[in-house]
Scaffold this active site. Structure first.
Site, PDB file in Angstrom:
ATOM      1  CD  GLU A  47      -2.922  -0.761  -0.136  1.00 54.16           C
ATOM      2  OE1 GLU A  47      -3.030   0.365  -0.459  1.00 54.16           O
ATOM      3  OE2 GLU A  47      -3.490  -1.881  -0.638  1.00 54.16           O
ATOM      4  CB  CYS A 206     -14.463   2.807 -13.707  1.00 53.72           C
ATOM      5  SG  CYS A 206     -15.374   4.510 -13.401  1.00 53.72           S
ATOM      6  CB  CYS A 213     -19.707   2.220 -19.663  1.00 56.73           C
ATOM      7  SG  CYS A 213     -19.277   3.779 -19.070  1.00 56.73           S
ATOM      8  CB  CYS A 216     -18.739  -0.879 -15.738  1.00 61.19           C
ATOM      9  SG  CYS A 216     -19.127  -0.229 -14.111  1.00 61.19           S
ATOM     10  CB  CYS A 222     -23.339   4.575 -13.848  1.00 64.00           C
ATOM     11  SG  CYS A 222     -21.813   5.712 -14.001  1.00 64.00           S
TER      12      CYS A 222
END
Length: 372
Positions: A47, A206, A213, A216, A222
């Site tokens: 991270e 995205c 899209c 997605c 959305c």
DNA sequence: TATCCGTGGGA
DNA sequence: TTCCCAAGGAT
């Protein structure tokens, strides 16, 4: 309770979470090096390396680092100088210094084990709210949100949140939204799959440019998809204020004619005719002397012109050139009759100046021509 | 709260 | 070429 406005009642937060979890398990990423482990140390390391850094850049650094520092204890016991070579080239070197400090802090105050509480994690060096959430979710399954660049993209598009996400008010709204979405989700969720799924969506379907899209799972509800705003959201960073430049222009007059120069094809106002332009009054004055003008130019009222990438302050200087020829040797330097101005290819501010000369009654009185 | 911190990639 | 941005945080 959060205080952000809720302009998007159509979205269903619970379905949002469960849809992402299902999609992640089927279509998300599962083979990134730091996904093979439940070791908080390795998750934390990934991270930190991934802050503002792309996955493809991190992978090699991640492996090299773990060969040399396989455990938190090994890192904590090392000198900072031994750590830095393993970060060289990654950038943002405060991350490496804080990484080392953090390892020692976990060793000293948490018995060598990362705490599970996101607030405690976020209190450690180099770990902010989002990184703490990711560590807690991935390493311990803590039900807590993250808000990195990927999640901001998914949230702003799906919920239709406008405003630059780097703005603190907008970011606060997004965090509140992220908390509310989790609060509304089913009692038991795979928080790791949800968190990973948000990032997988943000770096996959995205994506920043030309989102896919059709791939997605959220596209049917959305906000951006519905309104065709995929390329308007997230709201881009506001452009820095345009710089202000200034120049001086010479109005050389003779017998109701004005002297103009044709600008080079490249650069601003390419190919147009314009008044001779100078960076400063001294350059303008010496140009006049070269041309045999013996009297001093008079400063006229200035004007400002706005371009896309800068503003230009123009200060005109006017002078008569008695006895000057109206024939010039160079074709790109010519005298034009003032009355001819409507037919000339002039930049807008220059046209304004010349039009004022041709119709003196329309502007404030120009300075009196030279008395000699 | 706005700015700085690094490097690599894409349009 | 130039700009924006990438699994942000510290000050």
């Amino acid at each position: 309770m959060s205080s952000y406005p809720r302009p998007y009642p159509a979205q269903n937060p619970s379905a949002f979470v469960t849809t992402i979890i299902q999609w992640q398990k089927q279509h998300g990423r599962h083979h990134l090096p730091w996904q093979k482990t439940g070791d908080a140390y390795r998750i934390w390391l990934s991270e930190i390396m991934l802050q503002q850094t792309q996955v493809s850049t991190v992978i090699d650094y991640y492996h090299r680092f773990l060969v040399r520092f396989p455990t938190l204890q090994a890192l904590a016991q090392a000198d900072q100088a031994d750590v830095m070579p393993y970060w060289a080239g990654l950038g943002y070197y405060a991350r490496a210094r804080n990484l080392h400090k953090c390892a020692q802090a976990v060793q000293a105050t948490h018995g060598g084990r990362f705490p599970e509480d996101p607030e405690l994690i976020a209190a450690l060096p180099g770990i902010g709210r989002s990184t703490a959430g990711a560590i807690a979710a991935f390493a311990y399954g803590v039900r807590t949100p993250i808000m990195d660049g990927n999640v901001k993209r998914v949230f702003t598009r799906y919920f239709g949140v406008t405003g630059y996400p780097g703005n603190s008010v907008v970011e606060k709204t997004l965090w509140a939204l992220a908390h509310d979405v989790l609060d509304a989700a089913p009692a038991t969720v795979d928080i790791a799959a949800y968190t990973q799924g948000l990032m997988d969506l943000g770096s996959g379907p995205c994506a920043r440019r030309n989102p896919a899209c059709e791939q997605c799972p959220l596209s049917h509800s959305c906000h951006a998809r519905k309104h065709g705003l995929q390329n308007q959201l997230p709201t881009p960073k506001p452009r820095a204020e345009v710089p202000l430049r200034s120049c001086h222009m010479l109005i050389l007059l003779h017998d109701d004619h004005v002297f103009l120069e044709q600008r080079p094809d490249s650069g601003i106002w390419g190919g147009l005719w314009s008044l001779p332009e100078f960076d400063d009054p001294e350059a303008l004055a010496s140009y006049c002397v070269q041309r045999g003008v013996t009297t001093a130019p008079q400063r006229m009222g200035g004007l400002q012109h706005v371009f896309t990438h800068f503003k230009l302050d123009i200060t005109p200087w006017q002078v008569n050139a008695p006895g000057a020829t109206t024939r010039e040797a160079e074709p790109q330097k010519q005298w034009f009759a003032l009355q001819q101005w409507p037919t000339l290819a002039l930049p807008a501010p220059v046209k304004k100046i010349i039009a004022g000369l041709a119709q003196p009654s329309l502007i404030s009185a120009p300075a009196e021509p030279d008395a000699g």
